[in-house]
Design a protein around this motif. Sequence first.
Motif, PDB file in Angstrom:
ATOM      1  N   VAL A 161      80.916  28.959  25.772  1.00  0.00           N
ATOM      2  CA  VAL A 161      80.278  30.217  25.718  1.00  0.00           C
ATOM      3  C   VAL A 161      79.870  30.546  27.084  1.00  0.00           C
ATOM      4  N   LYS A 162      80.331  31.512  27.572  1.00  0.00           N
ATOM      5  CA  LYS A 162      79.767  31.942  29.091  1.00  0.00           C
ATOM      6  C   LYS A 162      78.797  33.222  28.972  1.00  0.00           C
ATOM      7  N   LEU A 163      77.799  33.491  29.672  1.00  0.00           N
ATOM      8  CA  LEU A 163      76.942  34.603  29.825  1.00  0.00           C
ATOM      9  C   LEU A 163      77.076  35.107  31.093  1.00  0.00           C
ATOM     10  N   GLN A 164      77.071  36.442  30.878  1.00  0.00           N
ATOM     11  CA  GLN A 164      77.056  37.360  32.071  1.00  0.00           C
ATOM     12  C   GLN A 164      76.217  38.559  32.023  1.00  0.00           C
ATOM     13  N   SER A 165      75.285  38.950  32.791  1.00  0.00           N
ATOM     14  CA  SER A 165      74.539  40.022  32.805  1.00  0.00           C
ATOM     15  C   SER A 165      74.876  40.955  34.052  1.00  0.00           C
ATOM     16  N   ALA A 166      74.185  42.290  33.896  1.00  0.00           N
ATOM     17  CA  ALA A 166      74.705  43.340  34.925  1.00  0.00           C
ATOM     18  C   ALA A 166      73.381  43.345  35.916  1.00  0.00           C
ATOM     19  N   VAL A 179      69.269  22.047  24.932  1.00  0.00           N
ATOM     20  CA  VAL A 179      69.413  21.930  26.645  1.00  0.00           C
ATOM     21  C   VAL A 179      69.657  23.315  27.194  1.00  0.00           C
ATOM     22  N   ILE A 180      69.029  23.529  28.086  1.00  0.00           N
ATOM     23  CA  ILE A 180      69.117  24.789  28.829  1.00  0.00           C
ATOM     24  C   ILE A 180      70.367  24.959  29.937  1.00  0.00           C
ATOM     25  N   GLU A 181      71.158  25.991  29.813  1.00  0.00           N
ATOM     26  CA  GLU A 181      72.293  26.046  30.443  1.00  0.00           C
ATOM     27  C   GLU A 181      72.244  27.640  31.338  1.00  0.00           C
TER      28      GLU A 181
END
Length: 682
Positions: A161-166, A179-181
Amino acid sequence: MGGNLQAEPGGIASFSISVRNTGNTVAQHKLTCASGHGWPVELGPSQSSTIDFEPLDILEFLPMQVRLRIPPVTNGSPPAGEVDMITCTVTSSNDPTFSHSEYANVTVSELKVFSTELFDLQGNPVGPEASALPITVETGETVNVSMSITNIGNIEIPLSVKLQSANTDWGMYLVYDGVIEYDRVTFNLLPGHSTTVQVTAIIPLSTFDGSQNAFSLTTRLDEVGTNQFITNGTNFLVGKLLGLSLESSGEKVQATVGAWSQYSLWLNNTGNGALNLNWSTAEPPPGWQFGIDSAPKSIDKLVSSEVSFGVIAPNLAAVGDIEQSIRVRVIGTYYNDSVEVFIDLELTVVPTLHFGLELAPETSVHDLPRETQGQIVVIINNLGNSPGGGNLSAIIVDGEGVEDPEWSLQYEHSFDELQPGEEISVIISVTPTADAGSGLRTVEITILGQADEGVIVTTSEVLSLGVTAESSTTAFDLSSIVSTEVFFSIVVLIPIILFVVVRRMRSSAKIYDDEGESLVAPGVHTSQENISERRAAALMEDVEKEDDVISGDISQFEIQAALVQSIGDLPPPGPAPLPTGLPPAGLPPVVLPPAVMPPAAAFSSSPATTAQDITVNIDDNAAQGGVIGSEQSSSEPMPEAGQQNVAIAGMPPVPPTGLPPGWSLEQWRHYGAEWLQRHSGK
């Protein structure tokens, strides 16, 4: 048959089977197929697992398709590699002894597939990324949203799972298994299992209302050569989101006659701000009563609250549904913004037994003669919608609620069944005994209804009224007015209080130990020498026995002196004028001292005199009622030396030569005694 037959869960494995007539006559055959796992098997154009062939000539054959449906995956089953054997049997209608079977194996293939769902702050799905609703947040707030991933295949799969934000200025990160990633997490997921990935966002304090930040989560099958992925996402919108919902169980409100029926409602704050609440209900139909019990005045964000709605049906309301529904409305406000929700409730009246009590006009229970009966006439009404009887009980109590044994009650303890709207009268006889007190007593009458099964008895009705006996034959019957404890408290406390008051009065009384003080009027200013002179004069200590002469004649002068002495002690008409100035040191004067001190030389220049020859001249008008002496003003003529004088009560004796030069009568009244004391030794 044979071969390598495979199919994915939810798919179909198919093959063909042919039947040939090898006999010497026309024959008809029947084909039946079955799955070892009991999975569905279909033959030919039908969906049945059994089919009859058309009659076949000698050496003629006919193929038939066989289809096996693999069930979809449920909790990871059927797993990959599972084998199912299909058995197909051919029989002949012409020869019952003929039977032939064929077998085929079908292997379940691997199914690598997963699903995802993104939820908002309240746990509601936001939907596909293209149409997802924004998530409203506040400045400075830290929010958590979650995404669930489920393996709906039949084999363990690796996922990422990959997170992207504007807007990268916002602090955003992923949390998986504690665990924080900051941008990507990876994990394996067993078939039929689910897991959750959390997205944490920290909204900066510098953001303003209306700001947005779009973000996306891409879940991918992490295998080489595959490109299977799902993208979820939405926007964080800075601002206030007001949301309310009002729910019920969906059932009708069951109303009873004569008592409150409770019905639960649930209020949910689905927004991100605390709300002030304003509740209201529609106008009830005639005779009905509605109410909301302890309705909350506010509700915090993301909080649910249970609210109790109460209703009372009117007397004699018929059993059954009510056409008119009741609307309950609540308005939530946040500063100048508001949100409104309502719910319509359906009503139904249930079978109810409810009695009403009232007193008949002929009731007479006040000032009853002792050992004489009074009557309480009670009217019992069936105000419900179902028939029923009941039991009656009554007691008589004093002012503290304790049953009074000096009164007796006689009545029927039960009554027969009453139809709705029917009433009866019950007589309760009240009799005070000879020892009954005359204070107010209370009769408490209770009725408890009894009805058939399924009928609700709403309450046990209670009626109270006051009764009194005739006044006591004694002059004052305090014990009949108050309780025994209060009566004995009064009897004990009054003598104690009187004793204390008498002791205090005696201790505050003034006792004169000096006999001289009794010879001076209270408050009169004089010296100790003057007191001694008064004492001596009173006791006639200075009268010499040999010169004591008693005359039988009374002169005009003696009459005038006696009048002056008697008149001088009387108060003048109206309030007495107050002298000006401060008093001298020593004993306090009767009135205020004069404002001006006498001449200092006067205390040393006048000749010495004695108290015995100091008198004041009495004018002839004194005998006519004129007042002089202590009430004489300073403007009146002063006595001159050599005149025959008498003393004025309340003032030191004036010298024979008259007042010292420069003195006024008012000054002499206050300071004359001091002048006499200073000049007596010269």
